[in-house]
Design a protein around this motif. Sequence first.
Motif: not given
Length: 121
Positions: A59-68, A92-110
Amino acid sequence: MPISFHKGALALAAFTTAISASSAMAETQQVMILDEVFFPAIVYVQPGEQLMFTNDSDRERTVRGADESWTSGPLPFGASFTYTVDTNSPLVFKSLFKTADEESSVSFEGTISFNAPPLSE
């Protein structure tokens, strides 16, 4: 003899310049964006080095600094974004994306670490 001395000194100067220039070049560390994880999860860098994030997820992803303080913007599959790390970079850097059903978001970090990588010696 003076001519060979000058040639040798010139060769030594050129060699020294080449060595100095290559060590001053910033390294680029590759970070893969997978479905719900970064690989590697911890990136060992020094200020001035770059992180190249490449989207290898489904899926499409966006990466950002934890402090944006920085963001990649949307990255489709196969796209890359390069960020230059400095001493003020968030660790810390993060990625946040919508799930396939677009009902919720998932976030993970490095994590960015300025320490020497394990097993580097």
